[in-house]
Design a protein around this motif. Structure first.
Motif, short mmCIF file in Angstrom:
data_model
loop_
_atom_site.label_atom_id
_atom_site.label_comp_id
_atom_site.label_asym_id
_atom_site.label_seq_id
_atom_site.Cartn_x
_atom_site.Cartn_y
_atom_site.Cartn_z
N ALA A 111 -1.41 18.18 24.51
CA ALA A 111 -1.02 17.00 23.65
C ALA A 111 -1.66 16.13 22.24
CB ALA A 111 -1.48 15.68 24.07
N GLU A 112 -1.93 14.82 22.13
CA GLU A 112 -2.82 14.55 21.06
C GLU A 112 -3.05 15.21 20.37
OE1 GLU A 112 0.08 11.22 22.50
OE2 GLU A 112 -1.34 12.57 23.60
N SER A 113 -4.21 16.56 21.08
CA SER A 113 -5.82 16.45 20.30
C SER A 113 -4.99 17.84 19.93
CB SER A 113 -6.53 16.48 21.94
OG SER A 113 -7.78 15.59 21.96
N ASP A 114 -4.47 18.42 20.33
CA ASP A 114 -3.43 19.68 19.71
C ASP A 114 -2.34 19.34 18.70
OD1 ASP A 114 -4.73 21.97 20.87
OD2 ASP A 114 -4.77 21.10 22.56
N GLY A 115 -2.38 18.19 18.87
CA GLY A 115 -1.64 17.54 17.52
C GLY A 115 0.40 17.50 17.95
N LEU A 116 0.02 17.50 18.87
CA LEU A 116 2.10 17.44 19.72
C LEU A 116 1.29 16.07 21.59
CD1 LEU A 116 2.81 21.76 20.02
CD2 LEU A 116 3.36 19.85 18.46
N PRO A 117 1.92 15.01 20.18
CA PRO A 117 1.42 14.17 21.18
C PRO A 117 2.58 14.39 22.44
CG PRO A 117 2.29 13.59 18.83
CD PRO A 117 1.84 14.51 18.60
N GLY A 118 2.04 13.71 23.71
CA GLY A 118 3.21 14.01 24.58
C GLY A 118 3.78 15.29 25.32
N ILE A 119 2.81 16.20 25.30
CA ILE A 119 3.23 17.01 25.49
C ILE A 119 1.80 18.31 25.62
CG2 ILE A 119 4.02 19.50 24.82
CD1 ILE A 119 5.78 18.23 22.43
N THR A 120 2.06 18.62 27.01
CA THR A 120 1.05 19.78 27.81
C THR A 120 1.64 20.77 28.46
OG1 THR A 120 0.02 16.83 28.64
CG2 THR A 120 -0.51 19.87 29.82
N ILE A 121 0.76 21.70 28.13
CA ILE A 121 1.59 22.98 28.51
C ILE A 121 0.01 23.80 28.80
CG2 ILE A 121 2.78 25.16 27.62
CD1 ILE A 121 3.59 23.79 25.79
N ASP A 122 0.85 24.08 30.04
CA ASP A 122 -0.94 25.36 30.83
C ASP A 122 0.18 26.46 30.89
OD1 ASP A 122 -2.47 23.00 31.15
OD2 ASP A 122 -1.72 22.83 33.37
N LYS A 123 -0.97 27.82 31.09
CA LYS A 123 0.15 28.55 31.10
C LYS A 123 -0.81 29.87 32.10
CE LYS A 123 -0.28 33.30 27.88
NZ LYS A 123 -0.97 34.30 29.19
N TYR A 124 -0.68 29.67 33.14
CA TYR A 124 -0.71 30.90 34.35
C TYR A 124 -0.36 32.25 34.14
CZ TYR A 124 -1.47 25.65 35.51
OH TYR A 124 -1.43 24.25 35.77
N ALA A 125 -1.74 33.50 33.96
CA ALA A 125 -1.16 34.70 33.71
C ALA A 125 0.60 34.02 32.84
CB ALA A 125 -1.19 34.96 34.91
N ASP A 126 1.28 34.76 32.99
CA ASP A 126 3.04 34.85 32.24
C ASP A 126 3.91 34.16 33.07
OD1 ASP A 126 3.57 35.87 34.95
OD2 ASP A 126 4.67 37.66 34.05
N VAL A 127 3.30 32.17 32.98
CA VAL A 127 4.14 31.49 33.59
C VAL A 127 3.53 30.80 32.91
CG1 VAL A 127 5.08 30.26 34.87
CG2 VAL A 127 5.31 32.31 36.06
N LEU A 128 4.04 29.54 31.73
CA LEU A 128 3.75 28.36 31.01
C LEU A 128 4.61 27.33 31.75
CD1 LEU A 128 4.94 29.98 27.32
CD2 LEU A 128 2.99 29.45 28.36
N VAL A 129 4.13 26.38 31.63
CA VAL A 129 4.34 24.99 32.37
C VAL A 129 4.20 24.17 31.44
CG1 VAL A 129 4.04 23.48 34.27
CG2 VAL A 129 3.87 26.07 34.54
N LEU A 130 5.48 22.90 31.00
CA LEU A 130 5.76 22.19 30.17
C LEU A 130 5.64 21.13 30.62
CD1 LEU A 130 6.26 21.73 27.01
CD2 LEU A 130 8.58 22.25 28.04
N GLN A 131 5.18 19.72 30.57
CA GLN A 131 4.73 19.11 30.67
C GLN A 131 5.36 17.98 28.99
OE1 GLN A 131 1.90 16.36 33.19
NE2 GLN A 131 3.24 17.04 34.43
N LEU A 132 6.62 17.03 29.68
CA LEU A 132 6.92 16.50 28.41
C LEU A 132 6.48 15.16 29.44
CD1 LEU A 132 9.64 18.25 26.97
CD2 LEU A 132 7.86 18.54 26.00
N VAL A 133 6.43 14.01 28.08
CA VAL A 133 5.72 12.35 28.94
C VAL A 133 6.13 11.19 27.72
CG1 VAL A 133 3.91 13.60 30.00
CG2 VAL A 133 3.41 11.94 28.26
#
Length: 400
Positions: A111-133
């Motif tokens: 999110a904010e710490s990576d310059g993309l407020p409100g956005i969390t992205i986790d990478k599980y092997a070859d699956v990306l999970v996106l959370q927009l708050v």
């Protein structure tokens, strides 16, 4: 004033530009003097000081107390696919420098710490999970998705924007596959010699707690020969770490049957001795009291409860909850044993959490030595301009 009157814009109250000058990415509603051209929810707006100086480009959220979240402090930087590609690429390069191929469950965007407020992205092997708050993140879904597909063309992408905080932004829950749909949400990840099952559809948050990676390694390092009670165990990853570290027995305690079932599967995946593992479906507070009455004792107890404080008004109640559960746990630790205790409440500061645990030791009539501090792992960085990004606090306590 040099304000572009054609674009949606925000003009700040006099003297309310100090936080932005320090690069903090939030603008609260009471800092705003005027809104020009009535932006819609999530629209990109220009931000000006009271004297008309351009300050930043932000996402507008009319329903939230955080009325705008800053995308960029560079006036020539548009918020488009290329913008998201740059931020994603920078974040991915950092993670690649931090982790080798033995770990493939990684927080890509914090999110904010990576310059993309409100956005969390986790990478599980070859699956990306996106959370927009946030409203801005939600409005930029298409641009973000295009940038993600450019960077990770062979990955599946699933959205888990189903958290309660979206309500504060006037947003409804959104879930579903966005790219390379799969039949189910289960994926296996590798972490420090463990193989762990993640369910990106049914699991908590985005499916897993990547932030506790370093803490799991600490448990593994200290668990040899120990009888371990793993409270709020979720999918039992602390148990896998403890058993791999040579624990003699581990008890997982959680209220979720699905989580405990996954905990058994995680033990099986790692070819561990299942006779050393017991899963107990129980309310942890009640279970600790029951064990105390029965005279049970453990070499290691792990307390990793859910967030107790969602707002400042809940902080004192959270302190009472943390104190109570730590007191109960300390009464069950053998003299010379260890308590791993955590708080994921961002409002709970380090010093306050340590004081709460110290007070719990007094009430339990036990001596407590703080021998190690733990925190969110390095793929959950904390930007210097955004101290709110630091939330996970852990203490390893020697109990006498």
């Amino acid at each position: 004033m040099n304000i572009d009157t054609k674009s949606p814009a925000i003009i700040l109250q006099d003297g309310r530009d100090k936080a932005l000058n320090r690069r903090h990415p939030w603008l609260f509603s009471n800092a705003i003097k005027q809104v020009i051209n009535t932006p819609n929810r999530g629209d990109t707006v220009e931000v000006y000081s009271s004297s008309g100086q351009w300050l930043a480009r932000a996402a507008y959220s009319p329903s939230s107390q955080i009325r705008a979240r800053i995308w960029t402090f560079q006036q020539d930087e548009a918020i488009d696919v290329a913008f998201f590609s740059r931020r994603l690429s920078r974040a991915w390069a950092l993670r690649q420098s931090l982790f080798d191929q033995s770990t493939d469950g990684i927080r890509l965007i914090a999110a904010e710490s990576d310059g993309l407020p409100g956005i969390t992205i986790d990478k599980y092997a070859d699956v990306l999970v996106l959370q927009l708050v946030s409203a801005g993140a939600d409005a930029q879904r298409k641009n973000l998705l295009a940038a993600l597909i450019q960077l990770f063309p062979s990955h599946s992408i699933y959205e888990r924007s189903d958290v309660d905080v979206r309500k504060k932004e006037g947003l409804k829950p959104v879930t579903g596959w966005l790219a390379a749909e799969r039949e189910h949400g289960e994926v296996l990840i590798k972490e420090h010699g463990m193989t762990l099952l993640v369910d990106v559809i049914q699991g908590h948050k985005t499916g897993f707690y990547l932030d506790q990676r370093a803490s799991r390694a600490a448990v593994k390092r200290l668990a040899s020969g120990a009888r371990v009670l793993n409270c709020f165990s979720y999918t039992g990853t602390f148990a896998v770490a403890a058993l791999q570290g040579g624990a003699s027995e581990v008890i997982n305690a959680d209220m979720s049957e699905l989580a405990l079932s996954t905990a058994s599967r995680n033990a099986e995946l790692n070819q561990l001795d299942l006779s050393k593992l017991t899963n107990v479906k129980a309310d942890v507070f009640k279970l600790l009291r029951q064990y105390h009455e029965q005279g049970e004792l453990f070499d290691i107890i792990i307390l990793d409860p859910p967030k107790f404080a969602e707002s400042k008004s809940q902080l004192m109640g959270a302190c009472r909850g943390y104190k109570d559960i730590n007191r109960l746990a300390m009464q069950l630790v053998k003299p010379g044993g260890l308590l791993f205790t955590f708080s994921c409440s961002g409002l709970m500061e380090d010093s306050l959490f340590q004081k709460v645990v110290a007070d719990a030791a007094l009430d339990a009539n036990r001596d407590c030595l703080f021998i190690e501090k733990l925190q969110q792992d390095s793929d959950h960085p904390v930007a210097s301009f955004f101290p709110e990004g630091y939330y996970l606090k852990g203490l390893v306590c020697k109990i006498w």
